[in-house]
Motif scaffolding. Structure first.
Motif, PDB file in Angstrom:
ATOM      1  N   LEU A  14       0.937  -1.279  -0.084  1.00  0.00           N
ATOM      2  CA  LEU A  14      -0.004  -0.162   0.196  1.00  0.00           C
ATOM      3  C   LEU A  14       0.929   1.257  -0.006  1.00  0.00           C
ATOM      4  N   LEU A  15       0.645   2.229  -1.181  1.00  0.00           N
ATOM      5  CA  LEU A  15       1.456   3.431  -0.880  1.00  0.00           C
ATOM      6  C   LEU A  15       0.178   4.555  -0.887  1.00  0.00           C
ATOM      7  N   VAL A  16       0.710   5.204   0.262  1.00  0.00           N
ATOM      8  CA  VAL A  16      -0.100   6.647   0.750  1.00  0.00           C
ATOM      9  C   VAL A  16       0.622   7.575   0.227  1.00  0.00           C
ATOM     10  N   ILE A  17       0.130   8.451  -0.732  1.00  0.00           N
ATOM     11  CA  ILE A  17       0.775   9.664  -1.243  1.00  0.00           C
ATOM     12  C   ILE A  17      -0.013  10.831  -0.516  1.00  0.00           C
ATOM     13  N   TRP A  18       0.857  11.769   0.178  1.00  0.00           N
ATOM     14  CA  TRP A  18       0.099  12.789   0.774  1.00  0.00           C
ATOM     15  C   TRP A  18       0.917  14.267   0.514  1.00  0.00           C
ATOM     16  N   PHE A  19       0.438  14.943  -0.638  1.00  0.00           N
ATOM     17  CA  PHE A  19       1.542  16.318  -0.785  1.00  0.00           C
ATOM     18  C   PHE A  19       0.259  17.413  -1.147  1.00  0.00           C
ATOM     19  N   GLY A  20       0.809  18.473  -1.393  1.00  0.00           N
ATOM     20  CA  GLY A  20      -0.035  19.716  -1.492  1.00  0.00           C
ATOM     21  C   GLY A  20      -0.070  20.795  -0.742  1.00  0.00           C
ATOM     22  N   ALA A  21       0.218  20.677   0.402  1.00  0.00           N
ATOM     23  CA  ALA A  21       0.183  21.689   1.752  1.00  0.00           C
ATOM     24  C   ALA A  21       1.255  22.682   1.072  1.00  0.00           C
ATOM     25  N   ASN A  22       2.405  22.243   0.680  1.00  0.00           N
ATOM     26  CA  ASN A  22       3.452  23.131   0.377  1.00  0.00           C
ATOM     27  C   ASN A  22       3.227  23.642  -0.976  1.00  0.00           C
ATOM     28  N   ASP A  23       2.995  22.876  -1.944  1.00  0.00           N
ATOM     29  CA  ASP A  23       2.797  23.101  -3.459  1.00  0.00           C
ATOM     30  C   ASP A  23       2.020  24.630  -3.256  1.00  0.00           C
ATOM     31  N   ALA A  24       0.816  24.574  -2.494  1.00  0.00           N
ATOM     32  CA  ALA A  24      -0.223  25.654  -2.486  1.00  0.00           C
ATOM     33  C   ALA A  24       0.157  26.891  -1.976  1.00  0.00           C
ATOM     34  N   CYS A  25       1.581  27.002  -1.592  1.00  0.00           N
ATOM     35  CA  CYS A  25       2.122  28.066  -0.999  1.00  0.00           C
ATOM     36  C   CYS A  25       1.765  29.141  -2.140  1.00  0.00           C
ATOM     37  N   ILE A  26       1.807  30.368  -1.786  1.00  0.00           N
ATOM     38  CA  ILE A  26       1.608  31.433  -3.024  1.00  0.00           C
ATOM     39  C   ILE A  26       2.656  32.079  -3.277  1.00  0.00           C
ATOM     40  N   LYS A  27       2.867  32.530  -4.510  1.00  0.00           N
ATOM     41  CA  LYS A  27       4.141  33.329  -4.683  1.00  0.00           C
ATOM     42  C   LYS A  27       4.396  34.378  -3.817  1.00  0.00           C
ATOM     43  N   PRO A  28       5.688  34.757  -3.414  1.00  0.00           N
ATOM     44  CA  PRO A  28       6.840  34.368  -4.120  1.00  0.00           C
ATOM     45  C   PRO A  28       7.315  33.102  -3.548  1.00  0.00           C
ATOM     46  N   SER A  29       6.823  32.215  -2.930  1.00  0.00           N
ATOM     47  CA  SER A  29       7.517  31.355  -1.874  1.00  0.00           C
ATOM     48  C   SER A  29       8.240  30.196  -2.928  1.00  0.00           C
ATOM     49  N   PRO A  30       9.407  29.690  -2.553  1.00  0.00           N
ATOM     50  CA  PRO A  30       9.989  28.848  -3.522  1.00  0.00           C
ATOM     51  C   PRO A  30       9.547  27.425  -3.401  1.00  0.00           C
ATOM     52  N   GLN A  31       8.481  27.243  -2.488  1.00  0.00           N
ATOM     53  CA  GLN A  31       7.778  25.940  -2.322  1.00  0.00           C
ATOM     54  C   GLN A  31       6.447  25.923  -3.318  1.00  0.00           C
ATOM     55  N   HIS A  32       6.049  27.004  -3.878  1.00  0.00           N
ATOM     56  CA  HIS A  32       5.043  27.397  -4.805  1.00  0.00           C
ATOM     57  C   HIS A  32       5.075  26.327  -5.934  1.00  0.00           C
ATOM     58  N   VAL A  33       4.179  25.406  -6.177  1.00  0.00           N
ATOM     59  CA  VAL A  33       4.171  24.769  -7.638  1.00  0.00           C
ATOM     60  C   VAL A  33       2.679  25.060  -8.071  1.00  0.00           C
TER      61      VAL A  33
END
Length: 255
Positions: free
Chosen positions: A76-95
């Motif tokens: 079983l693989l559980v993937i949990w991302f998005g909390a950092n991708d959703a940072c607003i610009k100009p954050s380097p974490q934004h995707v």
């Protein structure tokens, strides 16, 4: 060097996954390790601060290529991302949202595509949506730091990333089961989230409880074959050992 004894559950995500083993949070990693003891090992592959751009190269290093001998299967693989991708610009974490969705699809295809070097048809996949952010808590936390920071996340932006999680069309997406956790726990109102978030972003004990219950319910409904109630102990209970001739009854069993 440890021998390959048990197959595994891999939890792959950011700091919220990494924190799932914190002793005072009763997180999902800690709970799964308990209920799956002697059945499946639970691997913490949480990477604090990471977004999906940075996660993909690491993910490839966490997986064994197809046909590699003497390695545990990821059941079983559980993937949990998005909390950092959703940072607003100009954050380097934004995707950007479209690339976030594409990155999740790429991670899933690395495991599910027969053309992939990491193809594992027996691996079940669950995507957990990024949890909501309480901007009031988050802003207060950032402003209280020795070097105050500006607010880096917005409630509606994070919700858009949650809604985009696992939405791509195609054959493989039907095998990804989405877990919706905190967006509905507080009636989708930002003010109610303080009960589940310790700093506006990271989950507290009550927040992890909701996620853990939702995850286990999804496993039971969608992937009952890997629910802990349906798996044997890899090694016999002591009362099952043939005390007069124990060797055979002490051999590893397959789940």
């Amino acid at each position: 060097m440890a021998a390959c004894i048990q197959d595994v559950i891999m939890l792959f995500g950011d700091s919220i996954t990494q924190g799932g083993w914190a002793p005072d949070h009763n997180g999902m990693g800690q709970h799964l390790s308990h209920v799956y003891a002697r059945k499946l090992d639970v691997l913490n592959r949480g990477l604090s601060g990471y977004n999906t751009d940075w996660a993909i190269p690491v993910f490839k290093q966490c997986l064994a290529e197809s046909g590699t001998p003497n390695v545990p299967k990821v059941r079983l693989l559980v993937i949990w991302f998005g909390a950092n991708d959703a940072c607003i610009k100009p954050s380097p974490q934004h995707v950007p949202l479209t690339r976030f969705i594409s990155n999740l699809k790429h991670m899933v295809n690395l495991v599910q595509s027969p053309k992939s070097s990491y193809y594992s048809p027996s691996t079940r996949i669950i995507l957990i949506t990024p949890p909501p952010v309480n901007t009031h808590q988050r802003k207060a936390d950032l402003q209280a730091r020795p070097e105050p920071l500006e607010l880096d996340r917005l409630f509606d932006t994070t919700k858009a990333y949650s809604e985009g999680c696992g939405t791509w069309p195609g054959k493989g997406s039907r095998r990804c089961r989405r877990v919706v956790e905190l967006w509905y726990a507080a009636g989708e109102k930002e003010e109610g989230l303080a009960a589940y978030l310790e700093d506006g972003l990271h989950l507290n004990k009550d927040g992890y409880k909701i996620v853990t219950e939702a995850l286990i319910a999804t496993i039971k409904e969608k992937y009952p074959e890997v629910h802990y109630d349906n798996l044997e102990f890899v090694f016999s209970l002591w009362a099952e050992i043939n005390w007069n001739d124990p060797a055979h009854s002490l051999m590893k069993r397959s789940n």
